[in-house]
Enzyme design. Structure first.
Site, PDB file in Angstrom:
ATOM      1  N   GLU A  69      42.138  41.245  48.525  1.00 53.82           N
ATOM      2  CA  GLU A  69      42.014  41.482  47.234  1.00 53.82           C
ATOM      3  C   GLU A  69      43.485  43.673  47.424  1.00 53.82           C
ATOM      4  OE1 GLU A  69      38.438  43.973  46.775  1.00 53.82           O
ATOM      5  OE2 GLU A  69      39.120  44.323  44.677  1.00 53.82           O
ATOM      6  N   ASP A  89      37.765  41.019  51.389  1.00 51.11           N
ATOM      7  CA  ASP A  89      37.604  42.437  50.225  1.00 51.11           C
ATOM      8  C   ASP A  89      37.178  43.374  51.616  1.00 51.11           C
ATOM      9  OD1 ASP A  89      36.480  44.201  48.892  1.00 51.11           O
ATOM     10  OD2 ASP A  89      36.387  42.638  47.531  1.00 51.11           O
ATOM     11  N   ILE A  91      37.080  46.502  51.690  1.00 53.10           N
ATOM     12  CA  ILE A  91      35.186  47.557  50.225  1.00 53.10           C
ATOM     13  C   ILE A  91      34.708  46.541  49.320  1.00 53.10           C
ATOM     14  CG2 ILE A  91      34.467  49.099  50.054  1.00 53.10           C
ATOM     15  CD1 ILE A  91      36.051  50.772  51.321  1.00 53.10           C
ATOM     16  N   ASP A  92      33.641  46.034  49.723  1.00 52.92           N
ATOM     17  CA  ASP A  92      32.961  45.162  48.095  1.00 52.92           C
ATOM     18  C   ASP A  92      32.270  46.333  48.313  1.00 52.92           C
ATOM     19  OD1 ASP A  92      32.662  43.423  46.318  1.00 52.92           O
ATOM     20  OD2 ASP A  92      30.469  43.834  47.170  1.00 52.92           O
ATOM     21  N   THR A  94      33.881  49.006  45.560  1.00 56.41           N
ATOM     22  CA  THR A  94      34.321  50.147  45.952  1.00 56.41           C
ATOM     23  C   THR A  94      33.894  51.316  44.916  1.00 56.41           C
ATOM     24  OG1 THR A  94      35.966  49.038  46.044  1.00 56.41           O
ATOM     25  CG2 THR A  94      36.962  50.802  45.992  1.00 56.41           C
ATOM     26  N   ASP A 219      35.816  38.186  46.339  1.00 53.43           N
ATOM     27  CA  ASP A 219      34.126  38.579  45.723  1.00 53.43           C
ATOM     28  C   ASP A 219      33.446  37.553  47.133  1.00 53.43           C
ATOM     29  OD1 ASP A 219      34.690  40.892  45.083  1.00 53.43           O
ATOM     30  OD2 ASP A 219      35.017  39.714  43.459  1.00 53.43           O
TER      31      ASP A 219
HETATM   32  C1  IPD Z   1      33.475  44.125  42.720  1.00 52.72           C
HETATM   33  C2  IPD Z   1      31.783  44.323  42.854  1.00 52.72           C
HETATM   34  C3  IPD Z   1      31.540  45.044  41.337  1.00 52.72           C
HETATM   35  C4  IPD Z   1      31.518  43.323  40.906  1.00 52.72           C
HETATM   36  C5  IPD Z   1      33.402  42.864  40.634  1.00 52.72           C
HETATM   37  C6  IPD Z   1      33.739  42.366  42.218  1.00 52.72           C
HETATM   38  P1  IPD Z   1      35.445  45.523  44.245  1.00 52.72           P
HETATM   39  O1  IPD Z   1      34.559  44.282  43.906  1.00 52.72           O
HETATM   40  O2  IPD Z   1      32.131  43.581  43.647  1.00 52.72           O
HETATM   41  O3  IPD Z   1      30.276  44.001  41.980  1.00 52.72           O
HETATM   42  O4  IPD Z   1      31.341  43.051  39.751  1.00 52.72           O
HETATM   43  O5  IPD Z   1      33.588  41.748  40.126  1.00 52.72           O
HETATM   44  O6  IPD Z   1      35.401  42.697  42.014  1.00 52.72           O
HETATM   45  O7  IPD Z   1      36.429  45.953  43.692  1.00 52.72           O
HETATM   46  O8  IPD Z   1      34.388  46.695  44.682  1.00 52.72           O
HETATM   47  O9  IPD Z   1      35.342  45.254  45.764  1.00 52.72           O
END
Ligand code: IPD
Length: 263
Positions: A69, A89, A91-92, A94, A219
């Site tokens: 990412e 990813d 940190i999913d 963030t 994701d």
């Molecule tokens: C996001 C989270 C968020 C979702 C976004 C993602 P990130 O990932 O999962 O809940 O709505 O589409 O991109 O940016 O925290 O790695």
């Protein structure tokens, strides 16, 4: 035919190690900046953890390719080829991480010839580990996962995420979908702030379906294998079974147990 189990073992080790770095950083002050929109957040821990994961894997598997990412956000070409490719990813969730809200995960998917082979998701706050390998089932801390068997949407719990865009057109679509989901009727709709962990809840049968337009490949990559191996399916807006796509707009509907949502 390789079974990629050595790669999966390494993915589990590095996901745990990365998750511990994230958990430790969660206790400290964060340096936060934004990317595509003011609500698309990134911290120095996202960069640090992605670098840790990719450098460790590259050292171990020098011929493999990587999609991350934060590398993609920094301009590295996001390209899915037939080569073994790790999709990361760091940190999913963030935004959750920034606020010390506990739904935060490390997600590592692995594809060969554009086919997902395995996925590993580590929940950094409680140490839960989700894993799946194509054809070998999905597991949470070693216990087999299965999606919900509920088929009636009026008895379904639906998960979604908001994404980072807040422009009027996006909000209209989001609110319109939310209205449809609530008035279907369904038992309820939940937003937890981490798409990968929401998808793990689908795999474990804690909710019936997930939808989101605009998910990125990092994701969904790991979660898609986990859901499929738990008996669920990942489909696009036309109802077709989706394939991994390197383009950033990888949609969304995960349908468990046959609940019909958007088609
Ligand atoms: C996001 C989270 C968020 C979702 C976004 C993602 P990130 O990932 O999962 O809940 O709505 O589409 O991109 O940016 O925290 O790695």
């Amino acid at each position: 035919m390789e079974d990629w189990s050595e790669c999966l073992d390494v993915a589990v080790q590095i996901a745990r190690r990365a998750g511990q770095v994230v958990a430790c950083a969660a206790q400290q002050e964060k340096r936060v900046s934004s990317k595509s929109t003011p609500t698309d957040l990134v911290t120095e821990t996202d960069h640090q953890v992605e670098e840790l994961i990719i450098s460790t894997l590259r050292h171990r598997f020098p011929s493999h390719r990587f999609i991350g990412e934060e590398s993609s956000a920094a301009g590295v070409k996001c390209e899915l080829t037939d080569s073994p490719t790790w999709i990361i990813d760091p940190i999913d969730g963030t935004c959750n991480f920034v606020h010390s809200f506990p739904m935060v995960a490390v997600s590592i998917g692995f594809a060969v010839r554009k086919e997902l082979e395995f996925g590993v998701i580590y929940h950094c706050s409680d140490g839960t580990l989700y894993t799946a390998r194509r054809g070998h089932g999905a597991f949470c801390n070693g216990a087999r996962l299965h999606v919900s068997r509920e088929r009636d949407v009026s008895k379904a719990l639906i998960l979604t995420e908001i994404g980072a865009k807040r422009d009027p057109a996006t909000l209209d679509i989001f609110l319109g979908n939310m209205r449809k989901m609530l008035s279907a009727p369904t038992h309820g709709v939940r937003i937890i702030g981490s798409s990968t962990l929401a998808l793990c809840h689908i795999a474990s049968g804690a909710a019936e379906a997930y939808y989101q337009y605009g998910l990125h490949c990092w994701d969904i990559a790991a979660a898609a294998v986990i859901i499929r191996e738990a008996g669920g399916c990942v489909i696009d807006t036309s109802g077709q079974h989706s394939r991994l796509n390197q383009s950033h707009y990888y949609y969304f509907v995960t349908n468990a147990g046959g609940v019909k949502l958007l088609y």
